[in-house]
Design an enzyme around this catalytic site. Structure first.
Site, short mmCIF file in Angstrom:
data_model
loop_
_atom_site.label_atom_id
_atom_site.label_comp_id
_atom_site.label_asym_id
_atom_site.label_seq_id
_atom_site.Cartn_x
_atom_site.Cartn_y
_atom_site.Cartn_z
N PHE A 424 -5.69 4.03 -8.65
CA PHE A 424 -6.26 3.10 -7.81
C PHE A 424 -6.54 3.46 -6.48
CE2 PHE A 424 -4.52 -1.39 -9.22
CZ PHE A 424 -5.39 -1.53 -10.00
N GLU A 425 -7.71 3.19 -5.94
CA GLU A 425 -8.04 3.39 -4.44
C GLU A 425 -7.95 4.88 -4.01
OE1 GLU A 425 -5.94 0.64 -2.01
OE2 GLU A 425 -6.19 -1.10 -3.08
#
Length: 644
Positions: A424-425
């Site tokens: 994620f991210e």
């Protein structure tokens, strides 16, 4: 009529790097503890004494946490969300009524105005009840519409959209595409100017909250034309606009309740008034938003660490083997110690980074990235150790445990849920490169032209002179420092002495800087290809940052009479564990298999080892590796379902 959409861009490696470089924040207008650390300067004064929130922020934050805690205990059934892979609509409506959608939004727009510190505490709390809800709230506020508008929106945009985001409307952030991950230069979704509008065409993948969103932040490429600078640009888009189709609700190994989908745009008209910032500023907006947005992931990891410690403590005290509780067997006890010490350190990193973000005295782009990096890696390890401590019960689902009469402990679910945090991210690999680029920024700013093949001899000569001045002043400072003085940092010496750890950090920050300088001298322009080396440099910096944060937090708690002795013990253990990891990483800077690995990879891709794959069947289904994203009308049913 609008112009035809852009063709998918063909981008060279150099062009991709130029796009990423242009999106960076170029200047350092405020001090940065982590930046200084990578330069060999241990600026303890930037984080000690530990910064603290204002009394009013504490009062408001604690008041909301009390309400949220009751809501989590009485209204959220995490097991139900896991079984049905969906957050009940009534839970989402309850969160709206509680004001949870507006935790970070200014009260003048109807939000709660919580600080970053209390926003993260709230995410940790709700994430412990249901990680899927934590993701819903964080995707909405950390990277969705509220944060980009807070930083870059006009007053008119804030007045139009923020009150909706604070109370009723869920938002999502749309950047990734089926063929575009961490290389945004290849972004294919287009936004073609047409009168007072832009016309969007393209497909976005992994749109967290996209299935239920009311508002979207969309990154799209505007073609250069007369009166239009062009480039990747950010837009706020109404999710129910004609031409938008949510084509699929994606399912994953963990976070089964998240509303993540595939979103297609076909001739979607967006008013120019909905453009956030100027044309071409989209990536800068995205990266700046993520500076603090990434801190939501460490919050979920801290929550998982706290829960893992609780379960490990209760289970290993109750479970007996060979005449004593398993906690007293050294092999298990070492895992418990790791979980306890690491949870303490991760919370220290999270709170310190969050408070620095609130105070806005420091530039925390590196601190936020380091927090995300170390928390996602260590969070996963803590959950894995908990599964091991639980043994077969750790591998068994909570429902199965309950069905045969035992406590429904979802250890395997937490392991699955946490795995995405390493992706994620910004995946761990991308975070290594992003942080490394920031860590060597001072070097590139004075000597970058020396290794740039496009620079003239005159430019290189000028850069050489500037570099000579910089390094003549900088290199001698890496030889000696307070870390070599036995009486340094004695304010951290009490029943447990943490001063040796801070001296260690100071010495090894200088060693880290020397290692980086040597590598740049050795590899010069090829430095950017040495991803294994850069990753280890960043990991060392992350450990040194975490050690510093742990010591500073321990001293804060001691000075306030809040479990100070125990905090010092945990900080001491974490630092000793961290130092072992740091020593290994320093060894692996120069003693590794990076060159051999590259040869093996070439062989694998050439089919040299294809014989090794024999003797199995491949259970994968048929289909392309990457789905077709040709612009055009959708052939799918729209599964968009806003929650009202």
């Amino acid at each position: 009529m609008s112009a035809p959409p852009l063709k998918k861009p063909v981008v060279t490696e150099r062009e991709a790097r130029q796009v990423a470089e242009a999106a960076r924040e170029q200047d350092w207008r405020k001090p940065s503890f982590a930046k200084e650390l990578f330069l060999g300067r241990f600026r303890l004064d930037l984080i000690h004494p530990h910064p603290l929130p204002a009394d009013e922020a504490v009062r408001r934050g604690e008041q909301f946490l009390a309400k949220l805690h009751e809501f989590c205990e009485t209204r959220i059934d995490g097991a139900l969300i896991e079984r049905e892979a969906r957050i009940p609509d009534e839970v989402v409506r309850g969160l709206k009524e509680l004001g949870a959608l507006g935790m970070k939004i200014d009260p003048k727009y109807g939000g709660l105005g919580l600080t970053q510190v209390y926003y993260n505490k709230a995410l940790a709390l709700v994430g412990s009840a249901s990680p899927a809800i934590g993701v819903l709230l964080s995707a909405h506020q950390s990277i969705g519409v509220p944060q980009p508008l807070k930083l870059f929106g006009t007053d008119e945009q804030k007045q139009r959209f923020l009150p909706r985001c604070a109370r009723t409307d869920i938002s999502a952030f749309l950047l990734t595409e089926p063929d575009v991950g961490s290389d945004p230069a290849r972004l294919a979704t287009s936004a073609v100017p047409d009168g007072e509008d832009y016309v969007l065409d393209g497909v976005k993948l992994w749109t967290t909250n996209g299935v239920v969103a009311d508002l979207l932040v969309v990154m799209a490429r505007v073609p250069r034309s007369e009166g239009h600078k062009g480039g990747i640009t950010a837009f706020v888009v109404e999710a129910d606009s004609p031409g938008i189709t949510v084509e699929n609700r994606n399912a994953f190994m963990g976070l089964r309740g998240i509303e993540n989908g595939v979103t297609r745009f076909h001739q979607v008209r967006v008013p120019a008034a909905n453009r956030v910032g100027p044309e071409g500023a989209g990536l800068k907006i995205a990266l700046t938003t993520l500076n603090t947005g990434r801190l939501s992931l460490p919050a979920s990891c801290v929550a998982a660490g706290k829960w893992s410690l609780k379960i490990a403590r209760e289970w290993t005290a109750a479970r007996e083997q060979w005449g004593k509780p398993v906690a007293h067997h050294e092999a298990v006890g070492a895992k418990i110690s790791f979980i306890a010490a690491t949870t303490f350190a991760l919370e220290a990193v999270l709170d310190l980074s969050s408070q620095m973000a609130d105070e806005d005295r420091n530039d925390i782009r590196i601190e936020g990235a380091l927090a995300k990096l170390i928390a996602s890696e260590m969070g996963w390890r803590m959950a894995d150790e908990l599964v091991q401590i639980r043994g077969g019960r750790g591998f068994e689902t909570a429902d199965s445990l309950a069905a045969r009469g035992e406590r429904a402990v979802p250890a395997e679910q937490v392991l699955r849920d946490l795995r995405i945090n390493r992706i994620f991210e910004g995946s761990t690999e991308i975070m290594h490169l992003l942080i490394a680029r920031e860590a060597v920024d001072a070097h590139l700013s004075v000597a970058g032209d020396l290794i740039d093949p496009d620079k003239s001899l005159q430019d290189k000569a000028r850069a050489g002179a500037n570099a000579g001045v910089f390094y003549a002043k900088w290199l001698p400072k890496l030889v000696a420092g307070p870390g070599q003085l036995p009486n340094s940092y004695t304010e951290f010496k009490h029943e447990v002495d943490l001063s040796p750890h801070l001296r260690y950090v100071e010495r090894h920050a200088r060693k880290l800087a020397r290692s980086t300088f040597y590598a740049m001298s050795r590899w010069q322009g090829r430095m950017e290809t040495k991803q294994g080396f850069l990753g280890r440099i960043v990991d060392i910096g992350a450990e040194l940052f975490a050690m510093s944060a742990a010591c500073v937090r321990a001293e804060l708690l001691r000075s306030r009479g809040e479990h100070g002795r125990e905090a010092y013990q945990l900080a001491d253990v974490f630092c000793r564990q961290s130092r072992i990891r740091v020593e290994e990483l320093f060894t692996r800077l120069w003693s590794n298999t990076d060159d051999l690995d590259r040869k093996v990879v070439k062989g694998v891709l050439a089919g040299t080892y294809e014989w090794l794959e024999q003797g199995i069947v491949d259970p994968s289904g048929e289909g392309p590796w990457i789905a077709d994203t040709t612009p055009g009308p959708s052939a799918h049913e729209n599964v968009h379902r806003p929650i009202r």
